[in-house]
Design a protein around this motif. Sequence first.
Motif, mmCIF file in Angstrom:
data_model
loop_
_atom_site.group_PDB
_atom_site.id
_atom_site.type_symbol
_atom_site.label_atom_id
_atom_site.label_comp_id
_atom_site.label_asym_id
_atom_site.label_seq_id
_atom_site.Cartn_x
_atom_site.Cartn_y
_atom_site.Cartn_z
ATOM 1 N N MET A 1 3.335 -1.975 15.227
ATOM 2 C CA MET A 1 2.717 -0.846 15.035
ATOM 3 C C MET A 1 2.558 -0.105 16.318
ATOM 4 O O MET A 1 1.977 -0.635 17.340
ATOM 5 C CB MET A 1 1.418 -1.068 14.122
ATOM 6 C CG MET A 1 0.642 0.388 13.772
ATOM 7 S SD MET A 1 -0.645 0.088 12.596
ATOM 8 C CE MET A 1 -2.084 0.012 13.581
ATOM 9 N N ALA A 20 6.497 0.085 18.340
ATOM 10 C CA ALA A 20 6.436 0.244 17.004
ATOM 11 C C ALA A 20 7.359 0.976 16.311
ATOM 12 O O ALA A 20 8.032 1.823 17.061
ATOM 13 C CB ALA A 20 5.045 0.742 16.752
ATOM 14 N N SER A 23 7.503 6.580 11.567
ATOM 15 C CA SER A 23 7.926 6.952 10.313
ATOM 16 C C SER A 23 9.114 7.885 10.306
ATOM 17 O O SER A 23 9.435 8.377 11.170
ATOM 18 C CB SER A 23 6.445 7.709 9.738
ATOM 19 O OG SER A 23 6.246 8.783 10.519
ATOM 20 N N ASN A 64 1.719 6.579 11.520
ATOM 21 C CA ASN A 64 1.223 5.243 12.060
ATOM 22 C C ASN A 64 -0.184 5.734 12.341
ATOM 23 O O ASN A 64 -0.572 6.930 13.280
ATOM 24 C CB ASN A 64 1.827 4.860 13.149
ATOM 25 C CG ASN A 64 3.265 4.326 13.138
ATOM 26 O OD1 ASN A 64 3.163 3.434 11.938
ATOM 27 N ND2 ASN A 64 4.082 4.523 13.645
ATOM 28 N N GLU A 80 2.342 4.955 6.841
ATOM 29 C CA GLU A 80 3.146 3.873 6.952
ATOM 30 C C GLU A 80 2.352 2.485 7.517
ATOM 31 O O GLU A 80 2.429 1.393 6.798
ATOM 32 C CB GLU A 80 4.216 4.024 7.905
ATOM 33 C CG GLU A 80 5.362 5.154 7.369
ATOM 34 C CD GLU A 80 5.776 4.418 6.188
ATOM 35 O OE1 GLU A 80 6.481 3.166 6.296
ATOM 36 O OE2 GLU A 80 6.318 5.081 5.303
ATOM 37 N N THR A 81 1.686 2.531 8.605
ATOM 38 C CA THR A 81 1.002 1.589 9.114
ATOM 39 C C THR A 81 -0.299 1.944 9.496
ATOM 40 O O THR A 81 -0.554 3.247 9.909
ATOM 41 C CB THR A 81 1.545 1.008 10.226
ATOM 42 O OG1 THR A 81 1.621 1.755 11.181
ATOM 43 C CG2 THR A 81 2.701 0.344 9.895
ATOM 44 N N ARG A 83 -4.580 0.696 11.209
ATOM 45 C CA ARG A 83 -5.272 0.012 11.960
ATOM 46 C C ARG A 83 -6.637 0.602 11.781
ATOM 47 O O ARG A 83 -6.991 1.359 12.368
ATOM 48 C CB ARG A 83 -4.996 -0.623 13.322
ATOM 49 C CG ARG A 83 -6.025 -1.426 14.048
ATOM 50 C CD ARG A 83 -5.658 -2.036 15.361
ATOM 51 N NE ARG A 83 -4.546 -2.797 15.362
ATOM 52 C CZ ARG A 83 -4.591 -4.122 15.170
ATOM 53 N NH1 ARG A 83 -6.018 -4.695 14.826
ATOM 54 N NH2 ARG A 83 -3.732 -4.999 15.080
ATOM 55 N N VAL A 94 -1.154 2.282 2.164
ATOM 56 C CA VAL A 94 -0.458 1.986 3.482
ATOM 57 C C VAL A 94 0.394 0.910 3.269
ATOM 58 O O VAL A 94 0.188 -0.168 2.562
ATOM 59 C CB VAL A 94 -1.449 1.594 4.583
ATOM 60 C CG1 VAL A 94 -0.882 1.210 5.713
ATOM 61 C CG2 VAL A 94 -2.495 2.671 4.822
ATOM 62 N N ARG A 95 1.580 0.836 4.076
ATOM 63 C CA ARG A 95 2.502 -0.256 3.867
ATOM 64 C C ARG A 95 2.177 -1.316 4.380
ATOM 65 O O ARG A 95 1.938 -2.543 3.950
ATOM 66 C CB ARG A 95 3.959 0.307 4.565
ATOM 67 C CG ARG A 95 4.753 1.084 3.581
ATOM 68 C CD ARG A 95 6.098 1.117 4.282
ATOM 69 N NE ARG A 95 6.803 2.095 3.658
ATOM 70 C CZ ARG A 95 8.053 1.974 2.773
ATOM 71 N NH1 ARG A 95 8.321 0.759 2.431
ATOM 72 N NH2 ARG A 95 8.367 3.005 2.347
ATOM 73 N N GLN A 96 1.572 -1.127 5.648
ATOM 74 C CA GLN A 96 1.073 -2.275 6.701
ATOM 75 C C GLN A 96 -0.349 -1.895 7.116
ATOM 76 O O GLN A 96 -0.604 -0.996 7.798
ATOM 77 C CB GLN A 96 1.905 -2.806 7.722
ATOM 78 C CG GLN A 96 1.566 -3.955 8.438
ATOM 79 C CD GLN A 96 2.766 -4.384 9.688
ATOM 80 O OE1 GLN A 96 3.470 -3.588 9.845
ATOM 81 N NE2 GLN A 96 2.469 -5.348 10.101
ATOM 82 N N THR A 98 -4.010 -3.404 8.545
ATOM 83 C CA THR A 98 -5.139 -4.113 9.542
ATOM 84 C C THR A 98 -6.302 -3.688 9.263
ATOM 85 O O THR A 98 -6.572 -2.404 9.624
ATOM 86 C CB THR A 98 -4.726 -4.413 10.988
ATOM 87 O OG1 THR A 98 -3.298 -4.847 10.978
ATOM 88 C CG2 THR A 98 -5.599 -5.210 11.703
ATOM 89 N N TYR A 111 -1.534 -1.629 -0.490
ATOM 90 C CA TYR A 111 -0.741 -2.079 0.557
ATOM 91 C C TYR A 111 0.368 -2.796 0.110
ATOM 92 O O TYR A 111 0.534 -3.510 -0.973
ATOM 93 C CB TYR A 111 -1.851 -2.854 1.250
ATOM 94 C CG TYR A 111 -2.209 -4.037 0.660
ATOM 95 C CD1 TYR A 111 -1.498 -5.382 0.734
ATOM 96 C CD2 TYR A 111 -3.422 -4.164 -0.295
ATOM 97 C CE1 TYR A 111 -1.824 -6.498 -0.088
ATOM 98 C CE2 TYR A 111 -3.711 -5.323 -0.974
ATOM 99 C CZ TYR A 111 -2.897 -6.304 -0.957
ATOM 100 O OH TYR A 111 -3.155 -7.623 -1.558
#
Length: 160
Positions: A1, A20, A23, A64, A80-81, A83, A94-96, A98, A111
């Motif tokens: 990311m 990372a 998108s 991101n 997309e990602t 945090r 969100v795809r990925q 945290t 997710y």
Amino acid sequence: MAMFNNARGGRDAGSAGSAAPTSAGGKRGMFSVIGPDVVITGNLSATADLHIDGCVEGDVHCGNLVQGSESRIHGAVHAETARIAGSIEGSVSVRQLTVERAARITGDVEYEAISIETGAAVDGCLKHVSGDAVARRAVPIALPRSDDAVSINAASDVAA
């Protein structure tokens, strides 16, 4: 990311790595920062990576996302990602994902891959979906229409 490095070459408090993917609409190496003294009222779309330390009262769409621990988002998040370290009141797609220990999410979360640190709080349904399903649910990034009101309030109460 994709995350951001500080001037000393170290990682920022919300960063996850040094390289990372971008998108489909994002531009490699570009990012936008919403500072801690900024309040955005309205939906926020970014083609670049986005770091939010302030408050967003509306939906957030970006490639991101990094959310600081003092940040607040009151609306849906599509990325997309992501945090997440602050608070979100709204759905997250969100795809990925945290979710850091300081994070508080109140809303349903979709997710493809997820990591939740000990101490994080999610008050809503967690739903695993395929990558294609997340992509179909994401709203395409578009410029705001002229009748959409977006105001940015900094410490000096200047509106743009």
